[in-house]
Design an enzyme around this catalytic site. Sequence first.
Site, PDB file in Angstrom:
ATOM      1  N   GLY A   1       3.640   3.518  -7.429  1.00 32.99           N
ATOM      2  CA  GLY A   1       4.982   4.054  -7.602  1.00 32.99           C
ATOM      3  C   GLY A   1       5.970   2.922  -7.756  1.00 32.99           C
ATOM      4  O   GLY A   1       5.712   1.790  -7.332  1.00 32.99           O
TER       5      GLY A   1
ATOM      6  N   GLN B   1      14.042  -1.212  -7.760  1.00 33.83           N
ATOM      7  CA  GLN B   1      13.059  -2.306  -7.669  1.00 33.83           C
ATOM      8  C   GLN B   1      13.022  -3.155  -8.935  1.00 33.83           C
ATOM      9  O   GLN B   1      12.463  -4.256  -8.917  1.00 33.83           O
ATOM     10  CB  GLN B   1      11.659  -1.755  -7.380  1.00 33.83           C
ATOM     11  CG  GLN B   1      11.537  -1.135  -5.998  1.00 33.83           C
ATOM     12  CD  GLN B   1      10.128  -0.674  -5.741  1.00 33.83           C
ATOM     13  OE1 GLN B   1       9.744   0.418  -6.126  1.00 33.83           O
ATOM     14  NE2 GLN B   1       9.334  -1.534  -5.113  1.00 33.83           N
TER      15      GLN B   1
ATOM     16  N   CYS C   1       4.368  -1.847  -0.470  1.00 34.50           N
ATOM     17  CA  CYS C   1       5.447  -1.746  -1.439  1.00 34.50           C
ATOM     18  C   CYS C   1       5.421  -2.977  -2.337  1.00 34.50           C
ATOM     19  O   CYS C   1       5.234  -4.093  -1.839  1.00 34.50           O
ATOM     20  CB  CYS C   1       6.782  -1.665  -0.698  1.00 34.50           C
ATOM     21  SG  CYS C   1       8.208  -1.558  -1.792  1.00 34.50           S
ATOM     22  N   LEU C   2       5.611  -2.773  -3.636  1.00 35.48           N
ATOM     23  CA  LEU C   2       5.579  -3.902  -4.575  1.00 35.48           C
ATOM     24  C   LEU C   2       6.698  -4.901  -4.304  1.00 35.48           C
ATOM     25  O   LEU C   2       6.611  -6.055  -4.712  1.00 35.48           O
ATOM     26  CB  LEU C   2       5.668  -3.392  -6.021  1.00 35.48           C
ATOM     27  CG  LEU C   2       4.455  -2.581  -6.502  1.00 35.48           C
ATOM     28  CD1 LEU C   2       4.713  -2.025  -7.894  1.00 35.48           C
ATOM     29  CD2 LEU C   2       3.186  -3.418  -6.478  1.00 35.48           C
TER      30      LEU C   2
ATOM     31  N   HIS D   1       8.200   7.753  -0.205  1.00 36.34           N
ATOM     32  CA  HIS D   1       8.429   6.306  -0.270  1.00 36.34           C
ATOM     33  C   HIS D   1       9.385   5.954  -1.411  1.00 36.34           C
ATOM     34  O   HIS D   1      10.367   5.233  -1.208  1.00 36.34           O
ATOM     35  CB  HIS D   1       7.081   5.588  -0.455  1.00 36.34           C
ATOM     36  CG  HIS D   1       7.173   4.105  -0.596  1.00 36.34           C
ATOM     37  ND1 HIS D   1       6.662   3.235   0.337  1.00 36.34           N
ATOM     38  CD2 HIS D   1       7.724   3.330  -1.560  1.00 36.34           C
ATOM     39  CE1 HIS D   1       6.902   1.986  -0.047  1.00 36.34           C
ATOM     40  NE2 HIS D   1       7.552   2.013  -1.199  1.00 36.34           N
ATOM     41  N   GLU D   2       9.121   6.498  -2.601  1.00 35.76           N
ATOM     42  CA  GLU D   2       9.954   6.148  -3.765  1.00 35.76           C
ATOM     43  C   GLU D   2      11.358   6.735  -3.641  1.00 35.76           C
ATOM     44  O   GLU D   2      12.339   6.087  -3.994  1.00 35.76           O
ATOM     45  CB  GLU D   2       9.287   6.603  -5.073  1.00 35.76           C
ATOM     46  CG  GLU D   2       7.928   5.975  -5.355  1.00 35.76           C
ATOM     47  CD  GLU D   2       7.896   4.464  -5.189  1.00 35.76           C
ATOM     48  OE1 GLU D   2       8.920   3.790  -5.409  1.00 35.76           O
ATOM     49  OE2 GLU D   2       6.823   3.945  -4.808  1.00 35.76           O
TER      50      GLU D   2
ATOM     51  N   HIS E   1      13.652   4.667  -1.585  1.00 35.30           N
ATOM     52  CA  HIS E   1      14.207   3.509  -2.295  1.00 35.30           C
ATOM     53  C   HIS E   1      15.562   3.842  -2.940  1.00 35.30           C
ATOM     54  O   HIS E   1      16.422   2.970  -3.053  1.00 35.30           O
ATOM     55  CB  HIS E   1      13.260   3.057  -3.412  1.00 35.30           C
ATOM     56  CG  HIS E   1      12.195   2.101  -2.969  1.00 35.30           C
ATOM     57  ND1 HIS E   1      12.471   0.868  -2.417  1.00 35.30           N
ATOM     58  CD2 HIS E   1      10.840   2.187  -3.027  1.00 35.30           C
ATOM     59  CE1 HIS E   1      11.319   0.239  -2.161  1.00 35.30           C
ATOM     60  NE2 HIS E   1      10.323   1.013  -2.509  1.00 35.30           N
TER      61      HIS E   1
END
Length: 163
Positions: free
Chosen positions: A46, A51, A88-89, A130-131, A134
């Site tokens: 995701g 991000q 997380c990226l 999670h997304e 953000h």
Amino acid sequence: MAIRKIVKLGDETLRKVCRTQEKFDLRLAILLKDMADTMYRAEGVGLAAPQVGVLRRVAVIDIGEGLHEFINPVITSREGSQTGREGCLSLPGRQGVVTRPNKVTVEYQDRKGNHCELTAEGFFARAVCHELDHLDGTVYIDVMDRELTPEEIEGHIPEDDAE
Ligand code: NI
């Protein structure tokens, strides 16, 4: 294919509340394509627009079952709970244990502006939560139960059996 730079924890972009996506235009289509390319290249499941430095309410998710694009998503119902590992990226090399709803219903728009609704369960529900976090400047470490050690990241933790 355009790979965008993924901002890392410490960049204040990750802490901003994103604005509503108002225009369903070519610029949005390019953003979505770039976000998917960037997510796949980074081997993530995701990615949220902040991000890649874009403060709009846009996210992409693919947990291995196809690409989902969420514009202006809102969770309208939550059911049950699940506790498991999350990364997380924007926080490479780190993981935490996070408790999330097991099932969520999300209302959103597609890239053409059509209103849609989807119910996600299990790992997909985790990714949605999670997304969407953000988009409000929240990162999983803000809501995690605990951070994993490097040994736990590589190895097995009791929560892995929970699914
Ligand atoms: Ni993330």
